[in-house]
Design an enzyme around this catalytic site. Sequence first.
Site, PDB file in Angstrom:
ATOM      1  N   HIS A  43      38.331  36.307  41.388  1.00  0.00           N
ATOM      2  CA  HIS A  43      37.247  37.271  41.573  1.00  0.00           C
ATOM      3  C   HIS A  43      35.960  36.567  42.011  1.00  0.00           C
ATOM      4  CE1 HIS A  43      35.779  41.495  40.160  1.00  0.00           C
ATOM      5  NE2 HIS A  43      35.155  41.104  41.270  1.00  0.00           N
ATOM      6  N   GLU A  49      41.137  40.526  33.731  1.00  0.00           N
ATOM      7  CA  GLU A  49      40.565  39.273  34.207  1.00  0.00           C
ATOM      8  C   GLU A  49      39.914  38.514  33.059  1.00  0.00           C
ATOM      9  OE1 GLU A  49      37.824  40.466  37.273  1.00  0.00           O
ATOM     10  OE2 GLU A  49      39.415  41.041  38.651  1.00  0.00           O
TER      11      GLU A  49
END
Length: 317
Positions: A285, A266
């Site tokens: 997220h 990420e």
Amino acid sequence: MKIVVADTYAALPGDLDWSGLDELGECSFYPRTKKGELPERAKDAELLLINKTFVTEEDIKQMPKLKYIGVMSTGTNTVDIEAAKQRGIVVTHIPQYSTDSVAQMAISHMLNIAMPVARFDKNVKEGIWRKDYENVIKELHQIELYGRTLAIVGLGAIGSKVAEIANALGMKIIAHTSKKQEELPAYITKVETLEELFQKADILSLHCPLNTKTQNIASKERIALMKPTAILINVSRGGLVDEEALAEALNSNKLYAAGLDVLENEPPTENDPLCKARNCFITPHMGWYTKEAIKRYTEILKQNVKAFIQGKPINMV
């Protein structure tokens, strides 16, 4: 007492109230800490607060004064817990601050796939409804969730909340959990093996921590057991899923869709296979991020630090 905060960016600058923390010690704030920078920045720290910054055994060896690591999230996979334990370092986390928000994100992904409202809206505003209604109907697939089987891996706070909401939608709930059947609500049926769970799922939702036992729990072999009409939801940790296997299953029509709020890397790279996969919907997220959750997060973070300084640590891992 010196306190180092390694990655304020992860808590979204401007939204998290750090006031009061500086009253507990001498604070140093870093927006981001790259790999290799932590030992130098925290070499004199007694308390270290981290979110996405990894703390390895080697890092711990180079921080001789360290007594406390406060993980600013619920998951603790960023810290070598065993190495910290051997040094007598207390590790805490922030439990259940975002239960309702993350559960809502899981349900949002399910609903987005079942009823693609944003795509309907786009079609209307682009005039497709007016110009070519028959193709709108043909191209956009809708799913009624009532009566479908939701399979849940992990019945902690978030998994249980997702089950509660799904039950209200009229879904059948099965779960793989360490809890006994008699400990579960009447609307949840325990399934003993993961293989059976994956096979029976119309929608599979992952709600377990990431550790050596759960890494790639949604493996290539288990994904292959799923129905071609099934949906996989992951709002927990990216490492729970074999992402290449998931992308391949989606692209080859062996799995209908996936809704993800987390990835193994990420943010993803330009060549991330899931970013280009068919029917794969990804959010950055953000399930944990609501004003209500942030308020709870801030309060628990400060309580953790204060309790440790007072010699009565709470929320220990």
